[in-house]
Design a protein around this motif. Sequence first.
Motif, PDB file in Angstrom:
ATOM      1  N   SER A 101      85.112  49.923  16.784  1.00  0.00           N
ATOM      2  CA  SER A 101      85.152  48.636  17.485  1.00  0.00           C
ATOM      3  C   SER A 101      84.367  48.657  18.790  1.00  0.00           C
ATOM      4  O   SER A 101      83.654  47.704  19.101  1.00  0.00           O
ATOM      5  N   GLU A 102      84.469  49.721  19.540  1.00  0.00           N
ATOM      6  CA  GLU A 102      83.753  49.792  20.811  1.00  0.00           C
ATOM      7  C   GLU A 102      82.240  49.823  20.604  1.00  0.00           C
ATOM      8  O   GLU A 102      81.494  49.111  21.275  1.00  0.00           O
ATOM      9  N   SER A 157      80.994  46.316  19.322  1.00  0.00           N
ATOM     10  CA  SER A 157      81.308  45.107  20.090  1.00  0.00           C
ATOM     11  C   SER A 157      80.071  44.383  20.618  1.00  0.00           C
ATOM     12  O   SER A 157      80.069  43.158  20.721  1.00  0.00           O
ATOM     13  N   THR A 158      79.020  45.106  20.939  1.00  0.00           N
ATOM     14  CA  THR A 158      77.817  44.442  21.445  1.00  0.00           C
ATOM     15  C   THR A 158      76.925  43.889  20.336  1.00  0.00           C
ATOM     16  O   THR A 158      76.048  43.082  20.600  1.00  0.00           O
ATOM     17  N   ARG A 183      85.294  48.085  11.481  1.00  0.00           N
ATOM     18  CA  ARG A 183      85.619  47.367  12.717  1.00  0.00           C
ATOM     19  C   ARG A 183      86.729  48.058  13.498  1.00  0.00           C
ATOM     20  O   ARG A 183      86.729  48.065  14.726  1.00  0.00           O
ATOM     21  N   TYR A 192      78.278  42.982  16.892  1.00  0.00           N
ATOM     22  CA  TYR A 192      78.977  42.110  15.943  1.00  0.00           C
ATOM     23  C   TYR A 192      80.060  41.319  16.659  1.00  0.00           C
ATOM     24  O   TYR A 192      81.103  41.851  16.996  1.00  0.00           O
ATOM     25  N   TRP A 193      79.796  40.059  16.860  1.00  0.00           N
ATOM     26  CA  TRP A 193      80.756  39.185  17.508  1.00  0.00           C
ATOM     27  C   TRP A 193      81.246  38.100  16.563  1.00  0.00           C
ATOM     28  O   TRP A 193      82.112  37.330  16.888  1.00  0.00           O
ATOM     29  N   LYS A 194      80.704  38.075  15.374  1.00  0.00           N
ATOM     30  CA  LYS A 194      81.097  37.072  14.384  1.00  0.00           C
ATOM     31  C   LYS A 194      82.373  37.524  13.679  1.00  0.00           C
ATOM     32  O   LYS A 194      82.709  38.697  13.681  1.00  0.00           O
ATOM     33  N   PRO A 195      83.094  36.616  13.034  1.00  0.00           N
ATOM     34  CA  PRO A 195      84.344  36.990  12.374  1.00  0.00           C
ATOM     35  C   PRO A 195      84.151  37.710  11.035  1.00  0.00           C
ATOM     36  O   PRO A 195      85.105  37.970  10.333  1.00  0.00           O
TER      37      PRO A 195
END
Length: 79
Positions: free
Chosen positions: A40-41, A44-45, A36, A47-50
Amino acid sequence: MNGEEDHIHILFDAPPQINLANTINSYKTVTSRYIRKEFSEELSTFYWKPYFWNRSYMILTTGGATIDVIKKYIENQGE
């Protein structure tokens, strides 16, 4: 280590006194944080879950198969 679209295979050696559930949990925690952070960039599209990894896992023993056979199986994943 190798994998397919929805899972990975990792071959490791552990003595009997190692708690495999804790080992897998630690591995998933560390790799999730690293992936992550480093990607991260790109993620980002997707994986939006924690959480990154699914909570489940499977551990198999090699049984009577040789290490070379297991390594070859893992290396050929995704082909």
